[in-house]
Scaffold this active site. Structure first.
Site, mmCIF file in Angstrom:
data_model
loop_
_atom_site.group_PDB
_atom_site.id
_atom_site.type_symbol
_atom_site.label_atom_id
_atom_site.label_comp_id
_atom_site.label_asym_id
_atom_site.label_seq_id
_atom_site.Cartn_x
_atom_site.Cartn_y
_atom_site.Cartn_z
ATOM 1 C CB THR A 57 -4.958 -0.537 -7.854
ATOM 2 O OG1 THR A 57 -4.557 0.117 -9.055
ATOM 3 C CG2 THR A 57 -4.163 -1.812 -7.700
ATOM 4 N N GLY A 74 0.765 -1.229 0.000
ATOM 5 C CA GLY A 74 0.000 0.000 0.000
ATOM 6 C C GLY A 74 0.799 1.284 0.000
ATOM 7 N N GLY A 109 2.712 2.327 -2.436
ATOM 8 C CA GLY A 109 2.819 2.880 -3.783
ATOM 9 C C GLY A 109 4.009 2.386 -4.569
ATOM 10 C CE LYS A 110 5.478 -3.279 -2.947
ATOM 11 N NZ LYS A 110 4.341 -2.917 -2.077
ATOM 12 C CB THR A 111 2.574 -0.756 -8.576
ATOM 13 O OG1 THR A 111 2.684 -2.088 -8.060
ATOM 14 C CG2 THR A 111 2.237 -0.824 -10.054
ATOM 15 C CB SER A 112 2.310 4.577 -8.034
ATOM 16 O OG SER A 112 0.991 4.105 -7.936
ATOM 17 C CG ASP A 145 2.468 -8.508 -6.290
ATOM 18 O OD1 ASP A 145 2.054 -9.610 -5.901
ATOM 19 O OD2 ASP A 145 2.121 -7.428 -5.787
#
Length: 590
Positions: free
Chosen positions: A502, A18, A20-23, A45
């Site tokens: 998401t 949560g 914000g790694k992907t962002s 992931d």
């Protein structure tokens, strides 16, 4: 920004669910590509949402990202990788060995550990085999939440050590001849991970105590693995634009206090700070804004009034949850949506009502104790400790199956048990044992983020076969696990989400997977919602306005919905979600 200026060839983004790694990983990859670099963005992931964030349909091979020249992306698909791995291992023996021997190899390759090693093979190629990524200047890895990622990064050394020590001819992953061919690749991956000139691990955090504390734990564990080049990104920093909005002021103060108390180990890392934006980071145009100019003033949006929706509190679910006086309650969802907070509050409320409760977690990051804070009468707290469970399981196998073997056979069995796969089997056994406790009281299980949890649930039948192969018998709790999970009177699953694209869509996909396994969720919990609150800060007003569509989606998907308003956690991180009534929905237009 400095992170882009000093980026090495390989960049790993990891951190608490949560944050914000992907962002951040996507925004970094886009920025590097727009600087003229050729970039490959990879998700490791199991519950990857790169497709949605990039608005590009991805597969297991690099595909160009629409609208961003020089950027390609892929998802490592564990199931597809496992299928290809099985065929690669079994194919050479078809028509050579007797059919019964081929079936035996296929049976050995049916377990979840095969899924792990197959996905790891794909990861190793990208990291340790320069030929696989020769067309790119940078490889950016968007990883699973911390516990799962640490497991992945430990595997190069774990599998290399196992292959070096194992002198037998087979393993739980089939003939070792096939595995030993990969040993150079695994060793190359290990060398790349610890080479600071080639690889940097970027710890992504929020300006929150729990996220920063986990980043510090991760920093120490990575250093113990020999990964010394680490950087820190503080994502989602909020600065109030309307000092007359009490919630905005409180949010800014909480962030400032968390940063002031940042662990000493993190202070020595190169740091990048990114703002909280008023919109969701979906699509390449939105992602470009993450590295945009600082100090922007966000105007209030021209939008219709947010629909006032009926609000059920989490407390209203409790009478149904405690119906029958026993059973298992599981919180599931994407990392960072508040599964632990919801699980802890339900456990506390059940204890307050006079029930004995076992509160536990399957999450390798294990934040239950921190979230609970002080001990609570009636609650027993535990975690599934992979090291302790692996030791206990190995001892049991040696006492049972090993007792019937001669010295040479025991030596081979000991080798097999040193495989990293053994940990997966042991953790599964512990999960089944804990679910069994629901026969005699309440068990509240805070699960790991979605991908890790799905692998655990999908393993029910495959691990059953693996246990039979290894020890000759399956405990009763393992045999009864699937029927218990499928019994809605015994197991009640809460899908926890945030009112954002998401988390809602990942929870919807999780629900579909559960329904295919004949497991029906009990309710959805929409956490950290601004809809029931009156806000005036322009960033919060706009975020509140954006929530309405996701509340509508959840109402279409869920049999029951509970809404939890945004609140300020106490230092021990537990929100008392039952202590106060909901404020009425705001009536002002956003």
């Amino acid at each position: 920004m400095d992170l882009l200026d000093r980026a090495p060839r390989n960049l790993f983004f990891t951190g608490k669910g949560g944050v914000g790694k992907t962002s951040v990983a996507c925004a970094t990859a886009i920025a590097l590509a727009e600087r003229g670099r050729r970039v490959l963005l990879v998700s490791t992931d199991p519950a990857s949402n790169l497709d949605e964030v990039l608005e590009t349909r991805l597969g297991a091979t690099p595909r160009p990202v629409a609208g961003v020249p020089r950027l390609s992306a892929l998802n490592i698909d564990p199931e597809a990788a496992a299928h290809a791995y099985r065929e690669r291992m079994v194919g050479p023996y078809r028509g050579v060995l007797p059919e019964a021997a081929v079936r035996s190899i296929e049976e050995q390759l049916s377990g979840a550990c095969t899924v792990e090693i197959a996905a790891f093979d794909e990861f190793s190629k990208l990291l340790g085999d320069g030929r696989a990524t020769a067309d790119f200047d940078h490889v950016v890895f968007d990883t699973a939440p911390t516990g799962h990622t640490l497991r992945l990064l430990e595997l190069p050394a774990a599998w290399t050590g196992f292959l070096e020590a194992n002198v037998g001819g087979t393993s739980c992953l089939g003939p070792l001849a096939g595995l030993k061919a990969q040993q150079a690749l695994y060793d190359g991956s290990r060398r790349a991970l610890v080479d600071g000139s080639r690889t940097a691990l970027v710890l992504v955090s929020r300006a929150e105590r729990s996220a920063l504390n986990e980043a510090e734990r991760t920093r120490r564990e990575l250093a113990a693995l020999g990964v010394e080049r680490q950087e820190l990104v503080i994502n989602g920093i909020f600065r109030a634009q309307d000092l007359g909005d009490p919630l905005a002021v409180a949010m800014q103060r909480r962030g400032e206090e968390a940063l002031a108390a940042m662990p000493t180990g993190l202070r020595g890392l190169a740091r990048t700070e990114l703002p909280l934006l008023p919109f969701g980071l979906v699509g390449t145009n939105a992602l470009r804004e993450l590295f945009g100019p600082s100090g922007r003033v966000i105007p209030s949006p021209d939008a219709p009034a947010t629909e006032a929706v009926p609000i059920a509190s989490l407390a209203e679910l409790v009478p149904s949850l405690e119906d029958g006086g026993r059973g298992v309650i599981m919180t599931m969802g994407k990392g960072g949506v508040g599964k632990t907070t919801v699980a802890v509050n339900i456990a506390v409320e059940l204890a307050r009502r006079g029930h004995k409760v076992h509160l536990t977690t399957t999450d390798p990051a294990a934040h239950v104790v921190e979230a609970l804070g002080a001990a609570v009468d009636g609650i027993r707290v535990s975690r599934i400790d992979p090291v302790a469970e692996t030791r206990a399981y190995s001892d049991e196998v040696m006492r049972t199956a090993g007792a019937k073997l001669d010295a040479a056979g025991r030596a081979l069995l000991e080798e097999d048990l040193r495989s990293p796969c053994t940990e997966e089997i042991a953790v599964f056994r512990a999960f089944a044992r804990i679910v069994d406790e629901g026969e005699h009281g309440f068990v509240v299980i805070d699960t790991a983020p979605t991908g890790h949890t799905l692998l655990l649930l999908d393993a029910a039948e495959s691990y059953h076969r693996e246990v039979l192969r290894t020890s000759g018998s399956a405990p009763e709790e393992v045999r009864r696990l699937l029927p218990r999970l499928r019994d809605p009177a015994f197991t009640k699953i809460l899908l926890v989400t945030l009112p954002e694209a998401t988390p809602v869509h990942e929870a919807a996909a999780l629900q579909r997977d559960l329904l295919r396994a004949e497991i029906r969720p009990f309710a959805w919990v929409v956490n950290q919602s601004l809809v029931p609150l009156a806000v005036t800060d322009p960033v919060l007003v706009r975020r509140r306005s954006n929530e309405a569509r996701y509340h509508a989606e959840v109402r279409e998907l869920a049999a029951r919905v509970a809404l939890v308003p945004w609140g300020l956690p106490q230092p021990h991180a537990r929100l008392d979600l039952f202590a106060r009534p909901f404020p009425p929905p705001a009536e002002t237009s956003p």
